[in-house]
Design a protein around this motif. Structure first.
Motif, short mmCIF file in Angstrom:
data_model
loop_
_atom_site.label_atom_id
_atom_site.label_comp_id
_atom_site.label_asym_id
_atom_site.label_seq_id
_atom_site.Cartn_x
_atom_site.Cartn_y
_atom_site.Cartn_z
N GLY A 257 -6.85 0.80 -4.87
CA GLY A 257 -5.68 0.74 -4.00
C GLY A 257 -4.55 1.63 -4.47
O GLY A 257 -3.80 2.18 -3.64
N THR A 258 -4.38 1.79 -5.77
CA THR A 258 -3.28 2.59 -6.31
C THR A 258 -3.65 4.07 -6.45
O THR A 258 -2.84 4.95 -6.15
CB THR A 258 -2.85 2.04 -7.68
N HIS A 259 -4.86 4.36 -6.90
CA HIS A 259 -5.18 5.72 -7.34
C HIS A 259 -6.13 6.49 -6.42
O HIS A 259 -6.35 7.68 -6.65
CB HIS A 259 -5.79 5.67 -8.75
N GLN B 225 -3.86 -1.96 5.63
CA GLN B 225 -4.20 -0.60 5.22
C GLN B 225 -4.67 0.23 6.41
O GLN B 225 -4.30 1.39 6.56
CB GLN B 225 -5.31 -0.64 4.18
N SER C 219 0.94 3.99 -2.96
CA SER C 219 -0.23 4.85 -3.15
C SER C 219 -0.11 6.12 -2.32
O SER C 219 -0.60 7.19 -2.71
CB SER C 219 -1.52 4.10 -2.78
N MET D 22 2.67 8.47 -4.20
CA MET D 22 2.49 8.90 -5.59
C MET D 22 2.61 10.42 -5.74
O MET D 22 3.40 10.91 -6.56
CB MET D 22 1.14 8.41 -6.12
N ALA E 18 -3.77 -0.32 -12.77
CA ALA E 18 -2.85 0.69 -12.24
C ALA E 18 -2.31 1.56 -13.37
O ALA E 18 -2.28 2.79 -13.27
CB ALA E 18 -1.70 0.01 -11.49
N ASN F 33 -6.91 -3.71 -5.88
CA ASN F 33 -5.51 -3.30 -5.75
C ASN F 33 -5.06 -2.38 -6.87
O ASN F 33 -4.36 -1.40 -6.64
CB ASN F 33 -4.59 -4.54 -5.74
N SER G 99 2.95 4.97 -12.00
CA SER G 99 1.98 3.89 -12.21
C SER G 99 2.61 2.71 -12.93
O SER G 99 2.25 1.56 -12.71
CB SER G 99 0.78 4.40 -13.00
N LEU H 105 4.27 0.55 -10.46
CA LEU H 105 3.28 -0.19 -9.69
C LEU H 105 2.64 -1.30 -10.52
O LEU H 105 2.28 -2.35 -9.99
CB LEU H 105 2.21 0.77 -9.17
N ALA I 36 0.81 -1.21 0.00
CA ALA I 36 0.00 0.00 0.00
C ALA I 36 0.85 1.27 0.00
O ALA I 36 0.35 2.35 -0.32
CB ALA I 36 -0.93 0.00 1.21
N ARG J 41 2.55 10.92 -13.21
CA ARG J 41 1.78 9.83 -12.60
C ARG J 41 1.86 8.53 -13.41
O ARG J 41 1.84 7.44 -12.85
CB ARG J 41 0.31 10.26 -12.45
#
Length: 433
Positions: free
Chosen positions: A262-264, A159, A41, A44, A385, A258, A59, A62, A38, A55
């Protein structure tokens, strides 16, 4: 280690089966893994500001991480069978801790691709969902769904614990102390694994949870090459339609959890004027709700039709994602409503998917084949992602990517109803009865 673990197992056997101690240890391993995964994220936006990376560049790292995280699953399960569970996990933790710590020195984007993409992706692939499936298969005859639900919920707990803390560290001290904090967390779990995690019930003269005392397990062929074991299981699986249904439905699961949210999600909140700590806190709340939802899902998967459970999980997740762009525009109630429905559903799909994989392929092949299904999950996550970053850079907003994610979930809710639909022969059933 073995003598200490044996002593502890004998002290606990009158109160509860040592399998639950193993679940607890594995929970902490997977919790640290979830916190590690995590971390990007949270980083970023700070990396954009500090190092000037866009970005899409971040990304891409990731997406490599997510893809390799999944692709490692079947090979890690095979390695645990060939070299031993403890050796495999301890080796992964050493690699993970060192690589994460060294990434505090990175200055160029290729360094993030190598460390957080390749190395961290491979190492966390050993200590995550496939590990949970392997533990459940090795230690449980009964209550497998509940055990898998508890282990899967570790991702949410990771998280819940890590994201607000890491976001606050970023806000006050910058991005490098965040990475060093995560590396220290990885180091702390190492002695717990070394001292308390045995290879199997047989190594402690125990039976599986739910089996009569004294029942011994048939050992696998540990002399085979792990690559041959993994591809051998895949060769058997690809001939079965249910494997592809499990694979593609889990691809969509990964893409919509995820990979995308989870990423964005934290960066998405920034587009609406919210700070990193606020976005991380909402994500952590969803993680806390998922702790409840996934544990409950494991309990339900022992009692209800798993295909129907998956239908509802994917359908409700899809509706929540379609609602998300509107949620940002509704003051007070919009995001809490999204967080409630999405959070309870986040990875509730895992216990029914594990159960269906065991039902279709049997206990021996299921951990490795589930590893291949997890590979599909993470390929979906890698796709989402990168796709989310590209959409944001080209259109200035995440709305299109969010709509695509919601639509994919609705498609998956239909696919899962076709899994393990075995037609029962009435004559055979009568003979069996």
């Amino acid at each position: 280690m073995l003598s200490f673990t044996s002593w502890l197992a004998k002290r606990t056997v009158e109160r509860f089966h040592y399998a639950w101690v193993v679940v607890g240890i594995t929970f902490f391993i997977m919790l640290i893994t979830a916190g590690t995964r995590a971390t990007p994220s949270v980083l970023m936006v700070p990396l954009e500001s500090a190092l000037g990376w866009d970005r899409a560049t971040i990304s891409f790292a990731l997406s490599i991480n997510l893809a390799l995280f999944g692709l490692m699953g079947p090979f890690s399960a095979a390695a645990m069978e060939r070299f031993g569970l403890r050796k495999t996990i301890l080796s992964a933790l050493v690699v993970l801790g060192i690589s994460v710590g060294l990434s505090s020195l990175m200055l160029y984007s290729w360094q993030m691709w190598v460390v957080w993409g390749v190395i961290v992706g491979c190492a966390t692939g050993v200590t995550s969902t496939t590990l949970g499936a392997t533990i459940v298969s090795r230690w449980f005859k009964e209550k497998r769904g509940l055990a898998m639900g508890i282990l899967t919920a570790s991702s949410a707990t990771g998280q819940l614990i890590f994201l607000p803390l890491l976001a606050k560290i970023v806000e006050v001290y910058g991005w490098r102390p965040v990475i060093l904090t995560v590396a220290c967390g990885i180091a702390l779990i190492f002695p717990l694994v070394y001292l308390l995690l045995p290879e199997s019930p047989d190594s402690l003269d125990l039976s599986l949870y739910g089996e009569p005392e004294g029942t011994k397990q048939v050992p696998g062929d540990s002399k085979k090459n792990p690559i041959l074991i993994a591809f051998g299981a895949l060769g058997r699986a690809v001939k079965v339609k249910d494997f592809w249904l499990l694979f593609f439905s889990f691809f969509i699961c990964g893409a919509t959890t995820n990979g995308y949210i989870g990423t964005h999600f934290i960066a998405m909140c920034g587009d609406y004027g919210m700070g990193a700590v606020e976005g991380a806190s909402i994500l952590a709340i969803m993680g806390g709700l998922d702790l409840i939802g996934t544990t409950l899902s494991g309990w339900l998967s022992d009692r209800w039709n798993n295909r129907v459970l998956l239908f509802w999980y994917y359908g409700l997740r899809g509706l929540a994602l379609l609602f998300l762009p509107t949620a940002f525009g509704i003051s007070y109630f919009g995001l809490p409503v999204f967080a409630l429905f999405y959070g309870l559903d986040w990875i509730a799909t895992v216990p029914p998917t594990v159960r269906l994989t065991n039902d279709v392929f049997g206990a021996k092949d299921a951990p490795i084949i589930f590893g291949w299904v997890v590979a599909g999950h993470q390929l979906g996550a890698a796709f989402a992602a990168l796709f989310g970053g590209l959409v944001r850079d080209n259109f200035g907003a995440y709305t299109i990517a969010t709509m695509v994610a919601g639509g994919l979930c609705l498609i998956s809710s239909v696919l899962v109803l076709r899994i393990n639909r075995v037609k029962i022969n009435p004559v055979a059933l009568a003979i069996h009865n």
